[in-house]
Design a protein around this motif. Structure first.
Motif, PDB file in Angstrom:
ATOM      1  N   PHE A  17       0.869  -1.178   0.000  1.00 58.63           N
ATOM      2  CA  PHE A  17       0.000   0.000   0.000  1.00 58.63           C
ATOM      3  C   PHE A  17       0.906   1.228   0.000  1.00 58.63           C
ATOM      4  O   PHE A  17       1.768   1.365   0.864  1.00 58.63           O
ATOM      5  CB  PHE A  17      -0.891  -0.024   1.247  1.00 58.63           C
ATOM      6  CG  PHE A  17      -1.758   1.206   1.407  1.00 58.63           C
ATOM      7  CD1 PHE A  17      -2.353   1.840   0.313  1.00 58.63           C
ATOM      8  CD2 PHE A  17      -2.014   1.718   2.684  1.00 58.63           C
ATOM      9  CE1 PHE A  17      -3.161   2.965   0.472  1.00 58.63           C
ATOM     10  CE2 PHE A  17      -2.833   2.835   2.857  1.00 58.63           C
ATOM     11  CZ  PHE A  17      -3.392   3.458   1.746  1.00 58.63           C
ATOM     12  N   CYS A  18       0.701   2.081  -0.980  1.00 58.89           N
ATOM     13  CA  CYS A  18       1.540   3.270  -1.113  1.00 58.89           C
ATOM     14  C   CYS A  18       0.746   4.517  -0.739  1.00 58.89           C
ATOM     15  O   CYS A  18      -0.441   4.622  -1.047  1.00 58.89           O
ATOM     16  CB  CYS A  18       2.043   3.428  -2.541  1.00 58.89           C
ATOM     17  SG  CYS A  18       2.999   2.022  -3.109  1.00 58.89           S
ATOM     18  N   ILE A  19       1.406   5.452  -0.160  1.00 60.35           N
ATOM     19  CA  ILE A  19       0.715   6.630   0.376  1.00 60.35           C
ATOM     20  C   ILE A  19       0.181   7.558  -0.709  1.00 60.35           C
ATOM     21  O   ILE A  19      -0.643   8.444  -0.448  1.00 60.35           O
ATOM     22  CB  ILE A  19       1.628   7.399   1.356  1.00 60.35           C
ATOM     23  CG1 ILE A  19       0.787   8.294   2.263  1.00 60.35           C
ATOM     24  CG2 ILE A  19       2.683   8.208   0.604  1.00 60.35           C
ATOM     25  CD1 ILE A  19       1.449   8.636   3.550  1.00 60.35           C
ATOM     26  N   SER A  20       0.642   7.370  -1.930  1.00 64.40           N
ATOM     27  CA  SER A  20       0.109   8.161  -3.043  1.00 64.40           C
ATOM     28  C   SER A  20       0.307   7.390  -4.331  1.00 64.40           C
ATOM     29  O   SER A  20       1.097   6.446  -4.396  1.00 64.40           O
ATOM     30  CB  SER A  20       0.828   9.509  -3.140  1.00 64.40           C
ATOM     31  OG  SER A  20       2.127   9.323  -3.645  1.00 64.40           O
ATOM     32  N   ASP A  21      -0.396   7.809  -5.359  1.00 66.56           N
ATOM     33  CA  ASP A  21      -0.218   7.181  -6.664  1.00 66.56           C
ATOM     34  C   ASP A  21       1.185   7.427  -7.193  1.00 66.56           C
ATOM     35  O   ASP A  21       1.781   6.573  -7.848  1.00 66.56           O
ATOM     36  CB  ASP A  21      -1.238   7.729  -7.661  1.00 66.56           C
ATOM     37  CG  ASP A  21      -2.639   7.191  -7.396  1.00 66.56           C
ATOM     38  OD1 ASP A  21      -2.765   6.188  -6.669  1.00 66.56           O
ATOM     39  OD2 ASP A  21      -3.602   7.778  -7.927  1.00 66.56           O
ATOM     40  N   ALA A  22       1.708   8.603  -6.904  1.00 69.20           N
ATOM     41  CA  ALA A  22       3.060   8.923  -7.381  1.00 69.20           C
ATOM     42  C   ALA A  22       4.051   7.892  -6.861  1.00 69.20           C
ATOM     43  O   ALA A  22       4.869   7.343  -7.602  1.00 69.20           O
ATOM     44  CB  ALA A  22       3.457  10.325  -6.928  1.00 69.20           C
ATOM     45  N   VAL A  23       3.942   7.605  -5.581  1.00 69.56           N
ATOM     46  CA  VAL A  23       4.814   6.595  -4.987  1.00 69.56           C
ATOM     47  C   VAL A  23       4.528   5.226  -5.600  1.00 69.56           C
ATOM     48  O   VAL A  23       5.442   4.470  -5.925  1.00 69.56           O
ATOM     49  CB  VAL A  23       4.626   6.568  -3.455  1.00 69.56           C
ATOM     50  CG1 VAL A  23       5.287   5.341  -2.850  1.00 69.56           C
ATOM     51  CG2 VAL A  23       5.176   7.834  -2.832  1.00 69.56           C
ATOM     52  N   ALA A  24       3.260   4.933  -5.790  1.00 75.15           N
ATOM     53  CA  ALA A  24       2.890   3.620  -6.325  1.00 75.15           C
ATOM     54  C   ALA A  24       3.510   3.391  -7.702  1.00 75.15           C
ATOM     55  O   ALA A  24       4.024   2.310  -7.995  1.00 75.15           O
ATOM     56  CB  ALA A  24       1.368   3.503  -6.406  1.00 75.15           C
ATOM     57  N   TYR A  25       3.478   4.395  -8.546  1.00 72.47           N
ATOM     58  CA  TYR A  25       4.049   4.235  -9.878  1.00 72.47           C
ATOM     59  C   TYR A  25       5.529   3.904  -9.797  1.00 72.47           C
ATOM     60  O   TYR A  25       6.037   3.044 -10.509  1.00 72.47           O
ATOM     61  CB  TYR A  25       3.833   5.496 -10.724  1.00 72.47           C
ATOM     62  CG  TYR A  25       2.532   5.471 -11.481  1.00 72.47           C
ATOM     63  CD1 TYR A  25       2.352   4.611 -12.563  1.00 72.47           C
ATOM     64  CD2 TYR A  25       1.469   6.290 -11.106  1.00 72.47           C
ATOM     65  CE1 TYR A  25       1.149   4.569 -13.247  1.00 72.47           C
ATOM     66  CE2 TYR A  25       0.271   6.256 -11.789  1.00 72.47           C
ATOM     67  CZ  TYR A  25       0.111   5.398 -12.859  1.00 72.47           C
ATOM     68  OH  TYR A  25      -1.074   5.355 -13.534  1.00 72.47           O
ATOM     69  N   THR A  26       6.205   4.599  -8.929  1.00 71.48           N
ATOM     70  CA  THR A  26       7.641   4.351  -8.804  1.00 71.48           C
ATOM     71  C   THR A  26       7.898   2.952  -8.247  1.00 71.48           C
ATOM     72  O   THR A  26       8.781   2.231  -8.716  1.00 71.48           O
ATOM     73  CB  THR A  26       8.277   5.419  -7.901  1.00 71.48           C
ATOM     74  OG1 THR A  26       7.918   6.710  -8.395  1.00 71.48           O
ATOM     75  CG2 THR A  26       9.793   5.296  -7.893  1.00 71.48           C
ATOM     76  N   TYR A  56      -2.900   5.713  -3.711  1.00 73.60           N
ATOM     77  CA  TYR A  56      -3.823   6.637  -3.064  1.00 73.60           C
ATOM     78  C   TYR A  56      -3.891   7.914  -3.896  1.00 73.60           C
ATOM     79  O   TYR A  56      -2.847   8.489  -4.233  1.00 73.60           O
ATOM     80  CB  TYR A  56      -3.335   6.988  -1.657  1.00 73.60           C
ATOM     81  CG  TYR A  56      -4.446   7.372  -0.713  1.00 73.60           C
ATOM     82  CD1 TYR A  56      -4.851   6.525   0.301  1.00 73.60           C
ATOM     83  CD2 TYR A  56      -5.105   8.593  -0.850  1.00 73.60           C
ATOM     84  CE1 TYR A  56      -5.879   6.869   1.169  1.00 73.60           C
ATOM     85  CE2 TYR A  56      -6.136   8.946   0.005  1.00 73.60           C
ATOM     86  CZ  TYR A  56      -6.512   8.075   1.009  1.00 73.60           C
ATOM     87  OH  TYR A  56      -7.533   8.420   1.854  1.00 73.60           O
ATOM     88  N   ASP A  57      -5.069   8.271  -4.262  1.00 69.65           N
ATOM     89  CA  ASP A  57      -5.421   9.532  -4.929  1.00 69.65           C
ATOM     90  C   ASP A  57      -6.434   9.342  -6.040  1.00 69.65           C
ATOM     91  O   ASP A  57      -6.940  10.318  -6.589  1.00 69.65           O
ATOM     92  CB  ASP A  57      -4.217  10.296  -5.497  1.00 69.65           C
ATOM     93  CG  ASP A  57      -3.488  11.091  -4.417  1.00 69.65           C
ATOM     94  OD1 ASP A  57      -4.065  11.285  -3.334  1.00 69.65           O
ATOM     95  OD2 ASP A  57      -2.343  11.494  -4.651  1.00 69.65           O
ATOM     96  N   GLY A  58      -6.675   8.091  -6.397  1.00 67.16           N
ATOM     97  CA  GLY A  58      -7.751   7.849  -7.337  1.00 67.16           C
ATOM     98  C   GLY A  58      -7.335   7.263  -8.668  1.00 67.16           C
ATOM     99  O   GLY A  58      -8.168   6.962  -9.511  1.00 67.16           O
ATOM    100  N   GLY A  59      -6.022   7.098  -8.852  1.00 74.92           N
ATOM    101  CA  GLY A  59      -5.563   6.439 -10.066  1.00 74.92           C
ATOM    102  C   GLY A  59      -5.800   7.235 -11.331  1.00 74.92           C
ATOM    103  O   GLY A  59      -5.602   6.738 -12.439  1.00 74.92           O
TER     104      GLY A  59
END
Lengths: 326, 326
Positions: free
Chosen positions: B241-250, B271-274
């Motif tokens: 689980f990533c705190i934001s989509d930006a982090v998730a992408y990375t 997190y943020d809605g994709g």
DNA sequence: ATCTCTTGTGGAAAGGTTTTCACATTAATA
DNA sequence: TATTAATGTGAAAACCTTTCCACAAGAGAT
């Protein structure tokens, strides 16, 4: 809240003197100045900027009208414009036209009534007749009579893209983009020079059967499905120049869904610099227009707006930004 | 430009009458009103908003201070705030703090002197002592004494993320995020509840050895190299689980570079809605906080700022947004 | 016919600055 | 020493509205 009168009373002088101290204008004896400064500090006085605007007819507010701050490049430009305006003590009013002509016009009107110092205009709409003489305007990427403007070197961007594809061995080349993106499709922006520079260069290299994809682009967004359909007839293309990175990403997705490898089978060049907030799988090879340089040029034009030097048009150079797609 | 006095003369009445017509206040005889309206039209008169502000001490400007409008979610929120403010006849002043405390403070000061009607504050900085009583403030995602605020339901977001990973069979679960992102790391925003909701839920399901990755996040940007290093020790994780989509992408990019398949080998929730402006290869499964709902709530708070109803805190519900990564 | 209430109107103050102008003082020049 | 120049200062006008207040006239009630 303390006003200038209170300061004057506290410092035992006239309000004109206080004003001179604040604005560092005219003559003020050293002792007097110190008394005033002391009073200002004691009372925590800060000049009321509204009242100031009242007399000066300036409020150090610059408005930026643009289609949509969510668009990656516009959002970047917005950011840099804000930074540069802050540096010179100005404030930024953000006006998304949201691609709606009537909203844009309403803003133009509102801004005039609010006596903003200047407007930065980035539009695809037919607003020529609403541009009021009383409102200093700098336009980006678009020519209006008597309105100074800044544009990036779109033509050269097209040249660079063509050269890149050619030098990497592409033979069957395609351009994907639309030139006129506003509600009134007859409006031409400087962006259309990207296509022209691209085509000129290909022809110079004797590549003549160029595939030209135009599409009705609304809100700068394009769906994968739309493009999938548009690109279907052209399976043998090996080089594509897209009018923006946004388009390039979608094109790449369509290509990959079809089993093509980028850049091995097809090379793709985008436009805007290949920067994204996110770290995606691929960095786009792209034509980079530097948003900070553009912002600086715009502010430069705004600052000597009345200077009657003919230097009313600034073209910002572009260069190719290396990526993984071409 | 014509002023109210010119209108009065043209309409053969007093300026007070003209003012009453414009503001639809007080008594005006029908015939008089028509004469005034005619004069207004003939002269093309528009009230000078600066002068208006002078007397009313209001200027219908709302400032939005935020770290960086380039951040995808902030940019979206900004857009919706602007739209909603426009709907109610207000203007938006954009103030990027650019993560710099001194810039944020300078803005706070400037805004007070400019008598803006209100400020929307989105900050990770320690600005508590600079919040002036004279400046109506609504805060987003952050609690300050006596300042009304809006937040999305971060705790529930964490719960949803945990439930998704568990129900999809994940056993070895990781959280990636930092709670305090400002220059002063002791500042806690409401965002930290994401982690808490996530951990609580995992524990409730008897998953206890949760891996918790914290990292020093500056400017909300993270490089692939940084994450590659941070994640190296944890090769057997199957849910993140990533705190934001930006982090998730990375994170996804790091995983894929390592030969892991998402979501087959590892599931990732952001997190943020994709939502992204671009059509990338993968849409992230993400916790969606609706920026338009948030914007509406903020404007609602601003509009009845003085209403002494205790309803000074609004929590916006979140839901999971389906994507391709979990 | 007198009084009161509603409707209608304009002069003037207020809001807080900057700037102009007139006047006062001090310094420099002849 | 007399004359001009530079320095220093405050009262008042200007910027353009909104709003308060006073006053007028007509309508309705007694």
């Amino acid at each position: 809240m303390a006003n200038i009168k209170d300061v004057a009373k506290q410092a035992e002088c006239g309000i004109a003197t206080v004003s001179r101290v604040i604005n560092k204008s005219g003559y003020v004896k050293k002792e007097t100045r110190e008394k005033v400064e002391k009073a200002i500090k004691e009372l925590g006085y800060k000049p009321n900027e509204i009242a100031r605007s009242m007399t000066t007819q300036k409020n150090k507010i610059v408005a930026f009208i643009l289609p949509n701050s969510k668009h990656i490049f516009f959002g970047e430009l917005l950011y840099h414009v804000e930074e540069r305006l802050f540096d010179v003590g100005n404030k930024l009013m953000l006006c998304n036209s949201s691609e709606r002509l009537e909203k844009e016009i309403a803003y133009l009107d509102m801004l005039k009534n609010n006596r903003v110092d200047a407007v930065i205009l980035l539009t695809n709409n037919d607003v020529e007749s609403y541009l009021n003489k009383r409102l200093p305007i700098v336009s980006f990427d678009r020519y209006f009579d008597d309105v100074p403007y800044v544009a990036s070197d779109n033509y050269h961007g097209g040249v660079l893209a063509a050269e890149r594809l050619i030098s990497h061995g592409c033979k069957k080349i395609m351009f994907v983009g639309d030139d006129a993106q506003g509600e009134h499709t007859e409006v031409k922006t400087d962006v259309s020079n990207r296509r022209i520079g691209f085509f000129d260069t290909l022809k110079k290299h004797n590549i003549n059967n160029i595939i030209n994809i135009e599409y009705p682009l609304k809100n700068y967004f394009v769906t994968v499905e739309q493009f999938s359909e548009l690109l279907k007839p052209y399976q043998d293309v090996d080089g594509i120049f897209c009018i923006s990175d946004a388009v390039a990403y979608t094109v790449i997705r369509v290509l990959e869904s079809r089993g093509k490898r980028v850049p091995d089978d097809v090379k793709v060049v985008g436009y805007d610099g290949g920067r994204t907030f996110y770290n995606f799988g691929k960095k786009i090879t792209s034509i980079n227009q530097d948003p900070d340089e553009i912002a600086k040029a715009i502010i430069r034009l705004l600052q000597n707006f009345n200077a009657k030097d003919s230097n009313k048009k600034i073209i910002i150079p572009v260069k190719i930004s290396e990526g993984d797609t071409a």
